[in-house]
Design a protein around this motif. Structure first.
Motif, PDB file in Angstrom:
ATOM      1  N   PRO A 181      45.857  35.816  30.803  1.00 20.50           N
ATOM      2  CA  PRO A 181      45.855  34.541  30.064  1.00 20.50           C
ATOM      3  C   PRO A 181      46.047  33.317  30.957  1.00 20.50           C
ATOM      4  N   ILE A 182      46.785  33.472  32.057  1.00 22.97           N
ATOM      5  CA  ILE A 182      46.964  32.346  32.980  1.00 22.97           C
ATOM      6  C   ILE A 182      45.628  31.961  33.601  1.00 22.97           C
ATOM      7  N   LEU A 183      44.849  32.938  34.008  1.00 25.34           N
ATOM      8  CA  LEU A 183      43.540  32.660  34.605  1.00 25.34           C
ATOM      9  C   LEU A 183      42.598  32.005  33.600  1.00 25.34           C
ATOM     10  N   LYS A 184      42.706  32.387  32.325  1.00 24.74           N
ATOM     11  CA  LYS A 184      41.840  31.791  31.305  1.00 24.74           C
ATOM     12  C   LYS A 184      42.126  30.308  31.115  1.00 24.74           C
ATOM     13  N   ALA A 185      43.371  29.891  31.456  1.00 31.24           N
ATOM     14  CA  ALA A 185      43.734  28.475  31.306  1.00 31.24           C
ATOM     15  C   ALA A 185      43.335  27.641  32.509  1.00 31.24           C
ATOM     16  N   ALA A 186      42.775  28.267  33.552  1.00 24.61           N
ATOM     17  CA  ALA A 186      42.402  27.530  34.752  1.00 24.61           C
ATOM     18  C   ALA A 186      41.147  26.701  34.509  1.00 24.61           C
ATOM     19  N   CYS A 187      41.061  25.573  35.213  1.00 23.42           N
ATOM     20  CA  CYS A 187      39.923  24.656  35.050  1.00 23.42           C
ATOM     21  C   CYS A 187      38.800  24.942  36.037  1.00 23.42           C
ATOM     22  N   THR A 188      38.873  25.995  36.761  1.00 22.49           N
ATOM     23  CA  THR A 188      37.885  26.273  37.789  1.00 22.49           C
ATOM     24  C   THR A 188      37.506  27.746  37.754  1.00 22.49           C
ATOM     25  N   ASN A 189      36.540  28.115  38.540  1.00 21.31           N
ATOM     26  CA  ASN A 189      36.082  29.500  38.594  1.00 21.31           C
ATOM     27  C   ASN A 189      37.158  30.389  39.205  1.00 21.31           C
ATOM     28  N   THR A 190      37.491  31.469  38.509  1.00 23.55           N
ATOM     29  CA  THR A 190      38.568  32.373  38.966  1.00 23.55           C
ATOM     30  C   THR A 190      38.039  33.762  39.312  1.00 23.55           C
ATOM     31  N   SER A 191      36.733  33.867  39.548  1.00 19.68           N
ATOM     32  CA  SER A 191      36.142  35.193  39.770  1.00 19.68           C
ATOM     33  C   SER A 191      36.713  35.877  41.012  1.00 19.68           C
ATOM     34  N   ILE A 192      37.005  35.097  42.058  1.00 16.81           N
ATOM     35  CA  ILE A 192      37.557  35.691  43.283  1.00 16.81           C
ATOM     36  C   ILE A 192      38.947  36.266  43.019  1.00 16.81           C
ATOM     37  N   LEU A 193      39.774  35.512  42.295  1.00 15.54           N
ATOM     38  CA  LEU A 193      41.107  36.001  41.963  1.00 15.54           C
ATOM     39  C   LEU A 193      41.041  37.228  41.061  1.00 15.54           C
ATOM     40  N   GLU A 194      40.115  37.221  40.119  1.00 14.35           N
ATOM     41  CA  GLU A 194      39.958  38.377  39.237  1.00 14.35           C
ATOM     42  C   GLU A 194      39.537  39.609  40.034  1.00 14.35           C
ATOM     43  N   LEU A 195      38.625  39.411  40.997  1.00 11.07           N
ATOM     44  CA  LEU A 195      38.185  40.517  41.836  1.00 11.07           C
ATOM     45  C   LEU A 195      39.336  41.060  42.682  1.00 11.07           C
ATOM     46  N   LEU A 196      40.136  40.145  43.268  1.00  3.28           N
ATOM     47  CA  LEU A 196      41.296  40.565  44.051  1.00  3.28           C
ATOM     48  C   LEU A 196      42.296  41.325  43.193  1.00  3.28           C
ATOM     49  N   GLY A 197      42.457  40.879  41.950  1.00  2.00           N
ATOM     50  CA  GLY A 197      43.370  41.569  41.039  1.00  2.00           C
ATOM     51  C   GLY A 197      42.909  42.981  40.731  1.00  2.00           C
ATOM     52  N   VAL A 198      41.598  43.127  40.503  1.00  2.00           N
ATOM     53  CA  VAL A 198      41.052  44.466  40.234  1.00  2.00           C
ATOM     54  C   VAL A 198      41.221  45.369  41.450  1.00  2.00           C
ATOM     55  N   LEU A 199      40.917  44.841  42.639  1.00  2.33           N
ATOM     56  CA  LEU A 199      41.062  45.631  43.861  1.00  2.33           C
ATOM     57  C   LEU A 199      42.505  46.062  44.082  1.00  2.33           C
ATOM     58  N   ALA A 200      43.444  45.130  43.865  1.00  4.08           N
ATOM     59  CA  ALA A 200      44.862  45.462  44.032  1.00  4.08           C
ATOM     60  C   ALA A 200      45.297  46.515  43.025  1.00  4.08           C
ATOM     61  N   THR A 201      44.813  46.377  41.779  1.00  6.57           N
ATOM     62  CA  THR A 201      45.164  47.343  40.743  1.00  6.57           C
ATOM     63  C   THR A 201      44.645  48.732  41.080  1.00  6.57           C
ATOM     64  N   VAL A 202      43.393  48.797  41.512  1.00 10.26           N
ATOM     65  CA  VAL A 202      42.798  50.086  41.874  1.00 10.26           C
ATOM     66  C   VAL A 202      43.494  50.692  43.085  1.00 10.26           C
ATOM     67  N   LEU A 203      43.840  49.838  44.045  1.00 13.10           N
ATOM     68  CA  LEU A 203      44.515  50.333  45.244  1.00 13.10           C
ATOM     69  C   LEU A 203      45.897  50.892  44.918  1.00 13.10           C
ATOM     70  N   VAL A 204      46.645  50.187  44.090  1.00  9.96           N
ATOM     71  CA  VAL A 204      48.033  50.573  43.834  1.00  9.96           C
ATOM     72  C   VAL A 204      48.133  51.699  42.804  1.00  9.96           C
ATOM     73  N   ILE A 205      47.498  51.532  41.646  1.00 12.93           N
ATOM     74  CA  ILE A 205      47.731  52.488  40.556  1.00 12.93           C
ATOM     75  C   ILE A 205      46.985  53.812  40.776  1.00 12.93           C
ATOM     76  N   PRO A 206      45.638  53.835  40.798  1.00 15.10           N
ATOM     77  CA  PRO A 206      44.988  55.123  41.049  1.00 15.10           C
ATOM     78  C   PRO A 206      45.293  55.672  42.442  1.00 15.10           C
ATOM     79  N   GLY A 207      45.465  54.776  43.434  1.00 12.64           N
ATOM     80  CA  GLY A 207      45.750  55.246  44.795  1.00 12.64           C
ATOM     81  C   GLY A 207      47.077  55.971  44.880  1.00 12.64           C
ATOM     82  N   SER A 208      48.126  55.366  44.331  1.00 12.91           N
ATOM     83  CA  SER A 208      49.443  56.021  44.361  1.00 12.91           C
ATOM     84  C   SER A 208      49.463  57.240  43.460  1.00 12.91           C
ATOM     85  N   LEU A 209      48.752  57.188  42.331  1.00 15.34           N
ATOM     86  CA  LEU A 209      48.692  58.353  41.441  1.00 15.34           C
ATOM     87  C   LEU A 209      48.013  59.532  42.126  1.00 15.34           C
TER      88      LEU A 209
END
Length: 312
Positions: A181-209
């Motif tokens: 929801p914080i990213l949705k309130a941004a006034c600019t393109n957040t695709s890079i941050l969204e991509l970094l978030g997905v990469l971090a999530t995949v690295l941490v959660i499935p990687g550690s699992l």
């Protein structure tokens, strides 16, 4: 840039459809919070007071309990406010700070649980070499690495997030500041941050699992080769509590973050978030003590020794 007035605060909706239940929910969650602090704090106190428990397994358990105390503290006080205040407002800086600590502590928790699975692998699969491998220095290095890596992963993304201008919808349909929801309130393109978030999530959660699952494959294969039933039960009991906590945590998080989510199912996600951020930290102390004879023995000793000393 989107057209709109710059916003300076966010509004947390919490659970808007619970009219009439605010008071009982406030009492229940407040008591859960107190029990979580007491339970996890008691584990830390027992481990540091009992020399027999000052071994790698309980050192990592202390790290986990310390994490749980602060993980719930980042969320529950503001959640309680949503039950007593009609419009729960949080400043942008406070919201970003809450999001940072929530995801930093959550990421570190995954890494600590992964280290604990590695510790159990060495203890069961390499028992003769275990004391020479899992030294106090290595324990400290592994725990410190988990904290540093968790901090770095989230801090790098947060440094990009705090530079965004916000002028969109400032209402967050959650009980804490989630990044989406914080990213949705941004006034600019957040695709890079969204991509970094997905990469971090995949690295941490499935990687550690994956690492944890590989460790337990070796652990279970080793346990099944133990000739005596008593030996197998004793070996499995040393990792049963950790396996239970891992199942609860990964089950909830995978349900929320790694599945296609329709708008209509967001209420379910909030319920799962409650389980993950409130009930799991409460259950951890009980899971690690109910079947653990060493911890229960240390607790009985702590309770009875003061009485014995007073009697003398």
């Amino acid at each position: 840039m989107r057209n709109g007035t710059a916003i300076t605060e966010f509004v947390l909706l919490g659970f808007p459809g619970i009219q009439g239940l605010q008071t009982p929910l406030f009492i229940v969650i407040f008591l859960i919070y107190l029990l979580t602090l007491a339970g996890n704090g008691l584990i830390i106190a027992i481990v540091w007071a009992e020399p027999r428990l000052q071994i790698p397994m309980y050192f990592f358990l202390c790290n986990l309990s310390f994490l749980e105390i602060w993980y719930t503290t980042t969320v529950i006080p503001k959640l309680l406010e949503t039950f007593v205040v009609a419009r729960t407002v949080i400043c942008i800086s406070c919201c970003l700070l809450q999001a940072f600590f929530h995801f930093f502590l959550g990421t570190t928790e995954f890494l600590i649980l992964t280290i604990m699975s590695f510790d159990r692998y060495l203890a069961i699969c390499k028992p003769l070499r275990y004391p020479t491998i899992m030294t106090s220095n290595l324990c400290l290095q592994l725990a410190l690495s988990a904290w540093v890596v968790g901090f770095t992963i989230v801090f790098c993304q947060m440094m990009l997030l705090i530079q965004l201008p916000f002028c969109g919808n400032n209402v967050i349909n959650h009980f804490y500041c989630d990044v989406g929801p914080i990213l949705k309130a941004a006034c600019t393109n957040t695709s890079i941050l969204e991509l970094l978030g997905v990469l971090a999530t995949v690295l941490v959660i499935p990687g550690s699992l994956l690492f944890t699952m590989i460790s337990y494959v070796y652990i279970l294969s080793t346990i099944l080769r133990i000739p005596s039933v008593t030996g197998r039960q004793k070996a499995f009991s040393t990792c049963a509590s950790h396996l239970t906590v891992v199942s609860l945590l990964y089950g909830a998080v995978l349900f929320m973050y790694l599945r296609p989510t329709a708008h209509s199912s967001f209420k379910i996600n909030k319920v799962v978030s409650v389980l993950n951020t409130i009930f799991t930290p409460l259950l951890n102390p009980f899971i690690y003590t109910i079947r653990n004879k060493e911890v229960k023995g240390a607790l009985r000793k702590a309770i009875t020794c003061p009485k014995t000393g007073h009697a003398k």
